[in-house]
Design a protein around this motif. Structure first.
Motif, mmCIF file in Angstrom:
data_model
loop_
_atom_site.group_PDB
_atom_site.id
_atom_site.type_symbol
_atom_site.label_atom_id
_atom_site.label_comp_id
_atom_site.label_asym_id
_atom_site.label_seq_id
_atom_site.Cartn_x
_atom_site.Cartn_y
_atom_site.Cartn_z
ATOM 1 N N ARG A 21 0.821 -1.227 0.000
ATOM 2 C CA ARG A 21 0.000 0.000 0.000
ATOM 3 C C ARG A 21 0.849 1.269 0.000
ATOM 4 O O ARG A 21 0.581 2.221 0.724
ATOM 5 C CB ARG A 21 -0.939 0.028 1.204
ATOM 6 N N ASN A 22 1.920 1.239 -0.816
ATOM 7 C CA ASN A 22 2.791 2.403 -0.933
ATOM 8 C C ASN A 22 3.165 2.549 -2.401
ATOM 9 O O ASN A 22 3.783 1.661 -2.984
ATOM 10 C CB ASN A 22 4.046 2.212 -0.075
ATOM 11 N N GLY A 23 2.801 3.672 -2.997
ATOM 12 C CA GLY A 23 3.083 3.893 -4.402
ATOM 13 C C GLY A 23 4.561 3.972 -4.727
ATOM 14 O O GLY A 23 4.991 3.578 -5.810
ATOM 15 N N TRP A 24 5.345 4.470 -3.786
ATOM 16 C CA TRP A 24 6.785 4.580 -4.020
ATOM 17 C C TRP A 24 7.460 3.221 -4.062
ATOM 18 O O TRP A 24 8.547 3.083 -4.627
ATOM 19 C CB TRP A 24 7.437 5.442 -2.947
ATOM 20 N N ALA A 25 6.835 2.217 -3.488
ATOM 21 C CA ALA A 25 7.404 0.869 -3.517
ATOM 22 C C ALA A 25 7.403 0.316 -4.934
ATOM 23 O O ALA A 25 8.150 -0.605 -5.238
ATOM 24 C CB ALA A 25 6.632 -0.053 -2.591
ATOM 25 N N GLY A 26 6.597 0.885 -5.809
ATOM 26 C CA GLY A 26 6.570 0.456 -7.199
ATOM 27 C C GLY A 26 7.862 0.751 -7.936
ATOM 28 O O GLY A 26 8.115 0.200 -9.006
#
Length: 57
Positions: A21-26
């Protein structure tokens, strides 16, 4: 390698980002792409070198 590495790294990166649930983890896809590409290149080169080294009857 050219066709599979970007797709695989993109799908793994988005799946991981969705799970945590973290966009930066993409952004992990920027790390995975060169790794998958280099592994594919190594497998390709090993296959080509082994093929030339074997003798066929």
């Amino acid at each position: 390698m050219i066709a599979i590495a970007p797709f695989l790294s993109f799908s793994i990166g988005l799946t991981y980002a969705f799970i945590v649930r973290n966009g930066w983890a993409g952004l992990i896809m920027w790390v995975l792409f060169p790794i998958i590409f280099i592994l594919g290149l190594i497998v390709l080169l090993v296959g080509v070198i082994k093929e030339k080294g074997t003798e066929t009857m």
